[in-house]
Scaffold this active site. Structure first.
Site, short mmCIF file in Angstrom:
data_model
loop_
_atom_site.label_atom_id
_atom_site.label_comp_id
_atom_site.label_asym_id
_atom_site.label_seq_id
_atom_site.Cartn_x
_atom_site.Cartn_y
_atom_site.Cartn_z
CD1 TRP A 1 -2.05 -2.29 1.71
CD2 TRP A 1 -2.98 -1.20 -0.01
NE1 TRP A 1 -3.06 -3.08 1.21
CE2 TRP A 1 -3.65 -2.44 0.15
CE3 TRP A 1 -3.39 -0.35 -1.04
CZ2 TRP A 1 -4.70 -2.84 -0.67
CZ3 TRP A 1 -4.44 -0.74 -1.86
CH2 TRP A 1 -5.08 -1.98 -1.67
CG ASP B 1 -3.01 4.19 3.77
OD1 ASP B 1 -4.05 4.07 4.45
OD2 ASP B 1 -2.78 3.51 2.76
CE LYS C 1 -8.31 -2.48 4.51
NZ LYS C 1 -8.03 -3.63 3.65
#
Length: 361
Positions: A102, A173, A197
């Site tokens: 990511w 992030d 999430k």
């Protein structure tokens, strides 16, 4: 039906109590005779709901008054573009710590808008992965910002110590570990997180941005992605994902009912400790992340005999333990144990893993 424990990395399970409330309110929300998804985002009822959700999030994270909270479409990956577009006025380059898929994705996307420099990569020593420590001396003071990912879902790496970026705005992030523990928001310039999430359904992103950073967007930034515009219109410049916002609000209230982030962090630590203990004690399983960087949200592990992978997944599903297959990039197994995963799910998983190891070790 026997109980199912969903270990999917995302979209992930939501708290059972939240799902039950949403189910009860699905057709008739608070006596309106309509579902939340049928309400205008401009009506007073929905505006009150949205304001309450934002305040609950501010309460949970102790967000300072000089930070704006934005609810935006596009998920976490949408912010890979939005962040550089909104901060490019601070500099022609930005710097990135790469610790997994990511953070690499964010760096590659940012490189379309400015020079996205890599200042550190995952370190491997004795077969174990860790992240390098970054100090202000490692960074270019002319950079627009320094970016890292606090938890890599694919690789199972979590950075628990917030990097010191000096005077350079710190961007994180936090898609996969936001709301899993208390954080000091004031250390960051921008925090962004995809919802799927620990917040709610996919498609929504939450952005927490220091207000002095709202005036540095590229002139070409699309209006609906411009942080200052989004803030001006209370995250309703265009029609927001109203139902996702509503569900996120229910999750925030659920977290408050659990005792807030200090209490949820204690539960998350207990769940992760149980699972890593099982991995370490059973010869059949291995984890390749240094203990200091092991994720408490996404526990990755491999079977020493890969020929057993299919059997492991099949038997796990037969026991109500689903979505344990690791990401296609790294293979193996991955158990995502976000806030909504009850400790009973982890206990059931470790019991199965120990039995499987006994029978196949």
């Amino acid at each position: 039906m026997s109980e199912i424990f969903n270990f999917c990395a995302g979209p992930a399970m939501l708290p059972a109590d939240v799902m039950k409330q949403a189910q009860a309110e699905f057709i008739d929300w608070q006596g309106t005779g309509r579902s939340v998804m049928e309400l205008s985002h401009r009506c007073k009822e929905y505006i009150a709901l949205a304001n309450e959700a934002e305040q609950d999030l501010r309460d949970l994270l102790s967000v300072p008054d000089n930070y704006k909270v934005l609810f935006i479409q596009g998920g976490g990956r949408g912010q890979f573009s939005s962040v550089p577009m909104n901060l490019k006025g601070l500099g022609e380059s930005a710097e990135f710590l790469l610790t997994g898929s990511w953070s690499k994705g964010a760096q590659q996307e940012a490189n379309k808008f400015l020079q996205a420099k890599v200042v550190g990569n995952t370190v491997e020593k004795d077969g174990l992965l860790s992240a390098p420590e970054i100090t202000p001396n490692d960074l270019d003071t002319k950079s627009a910002y320094f970016h890292y990912c606090s938890n890599e879902t694919v690789d199972g790496i979590e950075i628990n110590q917030v990097p010191d970026s000096g005077e350079i705005p710190l961007v994180v992030d936090m898609s996969s570990n936001i709301l899993s523990k208390p954080i000091d928001v004031s250390k960051f310039g921008v925090i962004y997180a995809g919802a799927q999430k620990n917040i709610g359904p996919s498609g929504l992103a939450v952005v927490i941005v220091r207000e002095d950073l709202l005036d540095y967007a590229m002139p070409e930034t699309p209006t609906f992605l411009h942080y200052k515009t989004i803030d001006k219109f209370d995250s309703m410049y265009n029609t927001p994902p109203t139902y996702s916002w509503y569900l996120a609000g229910l999750v925030f209230k659920w977290l408050k009912e659990q005792g807030g982030l200090t209490a949820i962090a204690k539960k998350n630590n207990e769940k992760a400790a149980l699972l890593y203990q099982c991995i370490d004690e059973c010869d059949l399983y291995t984890n390749n992340v240094h203990p200091d960087y092991r994720s408490k949200m996404n526990v990755t592990f491999h079977l020493k005999d890969k020929e057993l992978d299919t059997q492991f997944l099949t038997e796990a599903e037969q026991n109500g333990l689903v979505a344990l297959k690791g990401h296609r990039i790294v293979g193996g197994m991955r158990a995502s144990i976000y806030n909504a995963m009850p400790i009973e799910g982890v206990v059931a998983l470790t019991k199965f893993m120990r039995d499987f190891a006994r029978r196949n070790g």
